[in-house]
Enzyme design. Structure first.
Site, PDB file in Angstrom:
ATOM      1  N   SER A 166       0.845  -1.189   0.000  1.00  0.00           N
ATOM      2  CA  SER A 166       0.000   0.000   0.000  1.00  0.00           C
ATOM      3  C   SER A 166       0.883   1.242   0.000  1.00  0.00           C
ATOM      4  O   SER A 166       2.014   1.209   0.481  1.00  0.00           O
ATOM      5  CB  SER A 166      -0.905   0.027   1.225  1.00  0.00           C
ATOM      6  N   ASP A 167       0.356   2.383  -0.570  1.00  0.00           N
ATOM      7  CA  ASP A 167       1.133   3.613  -0.574  1.00  0.00           C
ATOM      8  C   ASP A 167       0.897   4.426   0.704  1.00  0.00           C
ATOM      9  O   ASP A 167       0.771   5.641   0.639  1.00  0.00           O
ATOM     10  CB  ASP A 167       0.799   4.447  -1.815  1.00  0.00           C
ATOM     11  N   THR A 168       0.423   3.837   1.207  1.00  0.00           N
ATOM     12  CA  THR A 168       0.141   4.534   2.441  1.00  0.00           C
ATOM     13  C   THR A 168       1.472   5.010   3.295  1.00  0.00           C
ATOM     14  O   THR A 168       2.486   4.404   3.071  1.00  0.00           O
ATOM     15  CB  THR A 168      -0.649   3.534   3.346  1.00  0.00           C
TER      16      THR A 168
END
Length: 569
Positions: free
Chosen positions: A360-362
């Protein structure tokens, strides 16, 4: 409330709270005072990290709805340094796996002062000045202070290093007349450090990273062939980071992301939780510090360290799949390696590889204030007095955090110019998942002991219902390598799984039958007695016990230190 390892430092924090400062302001004051009173453990030549619980609605009496913020105050390697420079200096140009702890190349840019100032500017109350915050530390250094028991012991244990690194002891404030360290209760001063802190209090972080102090640092390291430059100091920056978390038993456990190794604690807790979910263990039926319980924790922490050797590094140099590592899919795969009947094979074990589809790009101390906010803060020079290399003009030693790089080109944590090393100091925090309120601000100093102790404190409080003081008083274990340099894998940092054999160092009090059962499972055990118990570090915990609309804190301070938990009234 303020909890720290040193009463004079705790007093400094309380003084700032009394002036209207918040937990951030007080934490900086405690950190500065510890740099004076516990110089073997911490100093302005080191790094710092902080977690800050910020309340969204300060009018709420029980302070629900807060968020956790993070600061990485770690310095970077010299821009122009390479592994070859280390090999040339220490091994006739031939490869070696690690930077020696007393090598000048173990010195990275000290990040603590920038960390203090940036936290003050971004999160401070604005009710006190930076000079107000540093004033207690200046007074302690200038007027003097009596050295506490355990600080005197660690100080005296480092005298040989200080003398070896700085042969001219006449101008060394840490080597007393007779070429010795102080005894308990002995009154000492550090006038050069007082002058240094005055410059910083008047001119902020710029005073440290530019001008006379910076020039003194570079003069000190250049004489020893380091590649550190004035520009390395001038362009240093702290980093505001998004803390990483694990959902654990209806709570969120928070850590600083890599290059800190708080990830180890979250991975280990995640593995334990997966075993519980699968029914392979029942967390709530395990006996605290039984052989079965300790075996689970030891193996989970070892697996966490194997992953940290691959994934804990400077994230600006390599993308780190933190969310994928903490995903239940990955934790389940790692938990499958656990065997209740024997230990993990240290010869062949390595890190895992998370499925990319889940991408995730989180000196630890804690402070809470009347706003319901909390600061979990840690400041360190790593080994005793760090590298032992003294910046003579200003009375402080430079840390040796660069020793946590490896010298294996191509690996993620290998020494590179401008890179931050794998870092062991980690503040911890827990929030309640139901309403995002503070549960606890906690931490445990002690190098690679820290994530292992975090795991134990989290379980002690959440699963076993211990108070902060009960958690700190209970016997605990840590992990260490057997320091066999010939079998050092050259991976990650110099941690518990850097060699095939991991030693379990455990405090007396768990029972001889438990020790024998652990040995039967294959563990190599070392019993810690008396002052060797400091191997497990010194923890501090503040827990939110608010009820019926009344803000209440419970605090605990480690008996292995000289401090206390003290409320501000």
């Amino acid at each position: 409330m303020v909890v720290s390892t040193q009463p004079l430092a705790t007093s400094a924090g309380l003084k700032i709270l009394s002036k209207g400062g918040n937990c951030i302001d007080a934490a900086i004051a405690v950190s500065a005072a510890l740099c004076v009173t516990e110089p073997a453990s911490t100093g302005i030549g080191g790094d710092c990290f902080a977690l800050y619980f910020k309340v969204d609605n300060k009018d709420s009496p029980t302070c629900k709805g807060g968020k956790v913020l993070g600061l990485n105050g770690c310095g970077r390697a010299a821009k122009n340094v390479t592994p070859q420079h280390v090999w040339d200096e220490h091994n006739s140009g031939q490869p070696m796996p690690r930077i020696p702890y007393t090598s000048v190349f173990s010195v990275t840019v000290p990040g603590a002062i920038a960390g203090w100032y940036d936290a003050f500017e971004k999160w401070g109350s604005k009710n006190v000045s930076f000079a107000d915050i540093l004033e207690p530390a200046v007074t302690l250094a200038e007027k003097g202070f009596p050295v506490s028991e355990l600080s005197s012991r660690s100080w005296r244990n480092s005298i040989a290093k200080l003398k070896s690194q700085n042969p001219d002891v006449a101008n060394n404030p840490f080597v007393l007349e007779g070429e010795r360290g102080p005894f308990e209760g002995e009154f000492v001063r550090n006038i050069p450090l007082a002058e240094c802190l005055k410059l910083i209090s008047q001119n902020g972080k710029q005073a440290f990273y530019e001008g006379p102090i910076a020039e003194a640092i570079i003069d000190t390291t250049s004489k020893r062939n380091h590649k550190l430059t004035i520009d390395d100091l001038k362009f240093h920056t702290s980093t505001i980071v998004e803390p990483i978390k694990l959902d654990f038993q209806n709570h969120h456990v928070w850590e600083i992301p890599p290059n800190g190794h708080g990830l180890v604690a979250l991975l280990a807790l995640g593995l334990v939780q997966e075993l519980h979910k699968e029914g392979r263990i029942d967390l709530y039926k395990l006996k605290h510090n039984s052989a079965e319980y300790l075996h689970i924790l030891i193996e989970a922490c070892k697996l966490g360290f194997h992953d940290s050797d691959e994934y804990v590094t400077d994230p600006t140099f390599r993308e780190i799949p933190v969310e994928a590592l903490l995903h239940s899919h990955y934790l389940k795969s790692r938990a499958s390696l656990f065997d209740s009947s024997k230990i993990i094979d240290g010869e062949n074990m390595t890190h895992g590889v998370p499925d990319p589809k889940y991408k995730s790009d989180t000196v630890y101390f804690s402070v809470t204030d009347s706003n319901g906010e909390a600061c979990s803060f840690i400041n360190s020079v790593y080994e005793g007095f760090g590298s032992g290399i003294l910046v003579e003009k200003y009375g402080f030693c430079l840390h040796n955090r660069g020793s946590n790089f490896n010298l294996s080109p191509g690996l993620s944590n290998c020494l590179e110019g401008g890179k931050r090393p794998y870092h062991t100091i980690i503040p911890g925090m827990i929030t309640n998942k139901s309403d995002d309120s503070l549960y606890s601000a906690f931490g445990n100093m002690g190098g690679f002991a820290q994530p292992v102790c975090h795991v134990q404190h989290v379980l002690n409080m959440i699963v076993f219902g211990m108070t902060p003081q009960q958690s700190l008083d209970s016997p605990r274990f840590v992990l260490n390598s057997n320091k066999d340099i010939l079998k050092d894998r050259g991976r990650g940092a110099d941690g518990p799984v850097s060699t095939p054999i991991t030693i379990v160092q455990i405090e007396e009090g768990v029972g001889e039958d438990v020790i024998e059962q652990l040995k039967t499972l294959g563990h190599t055990i070392e019993i810690l007695k008396d002052y060797s118990r400091q191997t497990v570090g010194r923890g501090q915990i503040i827990k939110n016990e608010s009820r019926n609309g009344q803000l209440i804190y419970a605090g605990g301070s480690d008996m292995r230190g000289d401090g206390a938990a003290v409320p501000f009234v």
